[in-house]
Design a protein around this motif. Structure first.
Motif, PDB file in Angstrom:
ATOM      1  N   GLN A 171      66.490  40.555  41.213  1.00  0.00           N
ATOM      2  CA  GLN A 171      67.122  41.049  42.428  1.00  0.00           C
ATOM      3  C   GLN A 171      68.332  41.914  42.096  1.00  0.00           C
ATOM      4  O   GLN A 171      68.561  42.942  42.740  1.00  0.00           O
ATOM      5  CB  GLN A 171      67.534  39.876  43.311  1.00  0.00           C
ATOM      6  CG  GLN A 171      68.111  40.311  44.642  1.00  0.00           C
ATOM      7  CD  GLN A 171      68.339  39.154  45.583  1.00  0.00           C
ATOM      8  OE1 GLN A 171      67.876  38.043  45.331  1.00  0.00           O
ATOM      9  NE2 GLN A 171      69.047  39.406  46.659  1.00  0.00           N
ATOM     10  N   GLU A 172      69.101  41.532  41.084  1.00  0.00           N
ATOM     11  CA  GLU A 172      70.246  42.350  40.659  1.00  0.00           C
ATOM     12  C   GLU A 172      69.785  43.725  40.202  1.00  0.00           C
ATOM     13  O   GLU A 172      70.405  44.736  40.539  1.00  0.00           O
ATOM     14  CB  GLU A 172      71.005  41.643  39.531  1.00  0.00           C
ATOM     15  CG  GLU A 172      71.767  40.417  39.974  1.00  0.00           C
ATOM     16  CD  GLU A 172      72.354  39.649  38.806  1.00  0.00           C
ATOM     17  OE1 GLU A 172      72.336  40.164  37.660  1.00  0.00           O
ATOM     18  OE2 GLU A 172      72.820  38.519  39.033  1.00  0.00           O
ATOM     19  N   SER A 211      54.772  40.982  34.892  1.00  0.00           N
ATOM     20  CA  SER A 211      53.780  42.014  35.195  1.00  0.00           C
ATOM     21  C   SER A 211      54.288  42.981  36.262  1.00  0.00           C
ATOM     22  O   SER A 211      55.160  42.663  37.070  1.00  0.00           O
ATOM     23  CB  SER A 211      52.483  41.366  35.676  1.00  0.00           C
ATOM     24  OG  SER A 211      52.641  40.850  36.974  1.00  0.00           O
ATOM     25  N   ALA A 212      53.720  44.191  36.243  1.00  0.00           N
ATOM     26  CA  ALA A 212      54.095  45.207  37.222  1.00  0.00           C
ATOM     27  C   ALA A 212      53.744  44.751  38.636  1.00  0.00           C
ATOM     28  O   ALA A 212      54.475  45.039  39.592  1.00  0.00           O
ATOM     29  CB  ALA A 212      53.405  46.524  36.887  1.00  0.00           C
ATOM     30  N   ALA A 213      52.630  44.039  38.797  1.00  0.00           N
ATOM     31  CA  ALA A 213      52.234  43.545  40.112  1.00  0.00           C
ATOM     32  C   ALA A 213      53.259  42.547  40.644  1.00  0.00           C
ATOM     33  O   ALA A 213      53.627  42.573  41.824  1.00  0.00           O
ATOM     34  CB  ALA A 213      50.854  42.902  40.041  1.00  0.00           C
ATOM     35  N   THR A 214      53.753  41.680  39.761  1.00  0.00           N
ATOM     36  CA  THR A 214      54.782  40.726  40.159  1.00  0.00           C
ATOM     37  C   THR A 214      56.053  41.468  40.544  1.00  0.00           C
ATOM     38  O   THR A 214      56.710  41.139  41.528  1.00  0.00           O
ATOM     39  CB  THR A 214      55.062  39.720  39.029  1.00  0.00           C
ATOM     40  OG1 THR A 214      53.864  39.007  38.758  1.00  0.00           O
ATOM     41  CG2 THR A 214      56.157  38.746  39.392  1.00  0.00           C
ATOM     42  N   GLY A 215      56.409  42.491  39.768  1.00  0.00           N
ATOM     43  CA  GLY A 215      57.592  43.296  40.079  1.00  0.00           C
ATOM     44  C   GLY A 215      57.481  43.969  41.432  1.00  0.00           C
ATOM     45  O   GLY A 215      58.438  43.979  42.219  1.00  0.00           O
ATOM     46  N   ALA A 216      56.319  44.524  41.747  1.00  0.00           N
ATOM     47  CA  ALA A 216      56.124  45.173  43.044  1.00  0.00           C
ATOM     48  C   ALA A 216      56.207  44.155  44.171  1.00  0.00           C
ATOM     49  O   ALA A 216      56.829  44.400  45.217  1.00  0.00           O
ATOM     50  CB  ALA A 216      54.779  45.880  43.066  1.00  0.00           C
ATOM     51  N   ARG A 217      55.619  42.991  43.967  1.00  0.00           N
ATOM     52  CA  ARG A 217      55.632  41.949  44.991  1.00  0.00           C
ATOM     53  C   ARG A 217      57.057  41.442  45.225  1.00  0.00           C
ATOM     54  O   ARG A 217      57.506  41.287  46.362  1.00  0.00           O
ATOM     55  CB  ARG A 217      54.700  40.818  44.553  1.00  0.00           C
ATOM     56  CG  ARG A 217      54.383  39.817  45.609  1.00  0.00           C
ATOM     57  CD  ARG A 217      53.283  38.848  45.214  1.00  0.00           C
ATOM     58  NE  ARG A 217      53.469  38.251  43.899  1.00  0.00           N
ATOM     59  CZ  ARG A 217      52.711  38.513  42.827  1.00  0.00           C
ATOM     60  NH1 ARG A 217      51.717  39.367  42.906  1.00  0.00           N
ATOM     61  NH2 ARG A 217      52.945  37.916  41.673  1.00  0.00           N
ATOM     62  N   TRP A 218      57.797  41.188  44.142  1.00  0.00           N
ATOM     63  CA  TRP A 218      59.174  40.709  44.278  1.00  0.00           C
ATOM     64  C   TRP A 218      60.060  41.785  44.895  1.00  0.00           C
ATOM     65  O   TRP A 218      60.954  41.482  45.689  1.00  0.00           O
ATOM     66  CB  TRP A 218      59.726  40.283  42.933  1.00  0.00           C
ATOM     67  CG  TRP A 218      59.196  38.983  42.421  1.00  0.00           C
ATOM     68  CD1 TRP A 218      58.284  38.168  43.029  1.00  0.00           C
ATOM     69  CD2 TRP A 218      59.549  38.351  41.201  1.00  0.00           C
ATOM     70  NE1 TRP A 218      58.044  37.074  42.237  1.00  0.00           N
ATOM     71  CE2 TRP A 218      58.802  37.155  41.114  1.00  0.00           C
ATOM     72  CE3 TRP A 218      60.391  38.672  40.163  1.00  0.00           C
ATOM     73  CZ2 TRP A 218      58.908  36.285  40.036  1.00  0.00           C
ATOM     74  CZ3 TRP A 218      60.504  37.813  39.087  1.00  0.00           C
ATOM     75  CH2 TRP A 218      59.760  36.626  39.026  1.00  0.00           C
ATOM     76  N   ALA A 219      59.859  43.056  44.515  1.00  0.00           N
ATOM     77  CA  ALA A 219      60.673  44.141  45.074  1.00  0.00           C
ATOM     78  C   ALA A 219      60.450  44.237  46.585  1.00  0.00           C
ATOM     79  O   ALA A 219      61.402  44.416  47.358  1.00  0.00           O
ATOM     80  CB  ALA A 219      60.331  45.460  44.400  1.00  0.00           C
ATOM     81  N   ARG A 220      59.193  44.109  47.029  1.00  0.00           N
ATOM     82  CA  ARG A 220      58.905  44.122  48.465  1.00  0.00           C
ATOM     83  C   ARG A 220      59.588  42.945  49.155  1.00  0.00           C
ATOM     84  O   ARG A 220      60.159  43.081  50.240  1.00  0.00           O
ATOM     85  CB  ARG A 220      57.400  44.097  48.686  1.00  0.00           C
ATOM     86  CG  ARG A 220      57.010  44.184  50.147  1.00  0.00           C
ATOM     87  CD  ARG A 220      55.513  44.214  50.359  1.00  0.00           C
ATOM     88  NE  ARG A 220      54.867  43.033  49.799  1.00  0.00           N
ATOM     89  CZ  ARG A 220      53.981  43.055  48.804  1.00  0.00           C
ATOM     90  NH1 ARG A 220      53.619  44.191  48.259  1.00  0.00           N
ATOM     91  NH2 ARG A 220      53.455  41.940  48.359  1.00  0.00           N
ATOM     92  N   GLY A 278      65.445  39.989  51.610  1.00  0.00           N
ATOM     93  CA  GLY A 278      66.773  39.952  51.009  1.00  0.00           C
ATOM     94  C   GLY A 278      66.878  39.048  49.801  1.00  0.00           C
ATOM     95  O   GLY A 278      67.930  38.907  49.218  1.00  0.00           O
ATOM     96  N   HIS A 279      65.775  38.412  49.420  1.00  0.00           N
ATOM     97  CA  HIS A 279      65.776  37.540  48.241  1.00  0.00           C
ATOM     98  C   HIS A 279      64.360  37.504  47.681  1.00  0.00           C
ATOM     99  O   HIS A 279      63.409  37.953  48.324  1.00  0.00           O
ATOM    100  CB  HIS A 279      66.244  36.125  48.592  1.00  0.00           C
ATOM    101  CG  HIS A 279      65.392  35.460  49.629  1.00  0.00           C
ATOM    102  ND1 HIS A 279      64.181  34.889  49.336  1.00  0.00           N
ATOM    103  CD2 HIS A 279      65.577  35.300  50.964  1.00  0.00           C
ATOM    104  CE1 HIS A 279      63.649  34.401  50.443  1.00  0.00           C
ATOM    105  NE2 HIS A 279      64.480  34.642  51.448  1.00  0.00           N
ATOM    106  N   ALA A 280      64.238  36.970  46.481  1.00  0.00           N
ATOM    107  CA  ALA A 280      62.925  36.855  45.838  1.00  0.00           C
ATOM    108  C   ALA A 280      62.609  35.400  45.513  1.00  0.00           C
ATOM    109  O   ALA A 280      62.016  35.106  44.483  1.00  0.00           O
ATOM    110  CB  ALA A 280      62.891  37.710  44.568  1.00  0.00           C
ATOM    111  N   GLU A 281      62.998  34.495  46.392  1.00  0.00           N
ATOM    112  CA  GLU A 281      62.743  33.074  46.151  1.00  0.00           C
ATOM    113  C   GLU A 281      61.263  32.765  46.370  1.00  0.00           C
ATOM    114  O   GLU A 281      60.607  33.393  47.200  1.00  0.00           O
ATOM    115  CB  GLU A 281      63.588  32.228  47.089  1.00  0.00           C
ATOM    116  CG  GLU A 281      65.068  32.339  46.805  1.00  0.00           C
ATOM    117  CD  GLU A 281      65.908  31.574  47.804  1.00  0.00           C
ATOM    118  OE1 GLU A 281      65.336  30.852  48.642  1.00  0.00           O
ATOM    119  OE2 GLU A 281      67.133  31.716  47.746  1.00  0.00           O
ATOM    120  N   PRO A 282      60.749  31.769  45.649  1.00  0.00           N
ATOM    121  CA  PRO A 282      59.325  31.437  45.806  1.00  0.00           C
ATOM    122  C   PRO A 282      59.055  30.783  47.159  1.00  0.00           C
ATOM    123  O   PRO A 282      59.898  30.082  47.716  1.00  0.00           O
ATOM    124  CB  PRO A 282      59.051  30.468  44.660  1.00  0.00           C
ATOM    125  CG  PRO A 282      60.375  29.868  44.343  1.00  0.00           C
ATOM    126  CD  PRO A 282      61.393  30.936  44.636  1.00  0.00           C
TER     127      PRO A 282
END
Length: 128
Positions: free
Chosen positions: A14-15, A33-42, A48-52
């Motif tokens: 997130q930072e 993975s890039a897919a995880t990065g795209a999902r977390w960025a969305r 406003g956060h990337a919590e599970p």
């Protein structure tokens, strides 16, 4: 399903997103993975956060939730009642068919226990 990645990793991700990196670039830095990065960025952009997200079914909404009081009453009336007898009584009274282990899980969550007979080690003088 596997366990979610640590919250510390998600906070660092997130930072990076807040610094202006793309989801793919942040994922590359953190070796996910890039897919995880795209999902977390969305997720960071929308929530406003990337919590599970919570995993598994929601608690307390099973078949037996509506029949807790009935089962408690049966156990209070006859503490030596078996799980099979509870299952059959529930089927007769409410028409609900469940596995006896589901009733055991519910009773254990309600604080009922099954005390097994006391085990004692063999005596030193007793024949084997």
């Amino acid at each position: 399903m596997s366990a979610p990645l640590p919250n510390a990793l998600r906070a660092r991700f997130q930072e990076y997103i807040e610094e202006g990196l793309s989801g793919r670039a942040a994922a590359l830095r953190l070796k996910v993975s890039a897919a995880t990065g795209a999902r977390w960025a969305r997720q960071v952009r929308t929530k406003g956060h990337a919590e599970p997200a919570p995993q598994g079914p929601p608690r307390g909404r099973g078949k037996l939730a509506a029949h807790q009081a009935f089962l408690k009453e049966l156990v209070a009336q006859d503490p030596d009642i078996t799980l099979f007898e509870l299952r059959d009584a529930l089927a007769a009274a409410a028409g609900v068919r469940v596995h006896h282990s589901s009733i055991a899980n519910l009773l254990s969550r309600l604080g009922f226990t099954y005390k097994k007979s006391r085990w004692s080690p063999p005596s030193a003088v007793a024949p084997r």
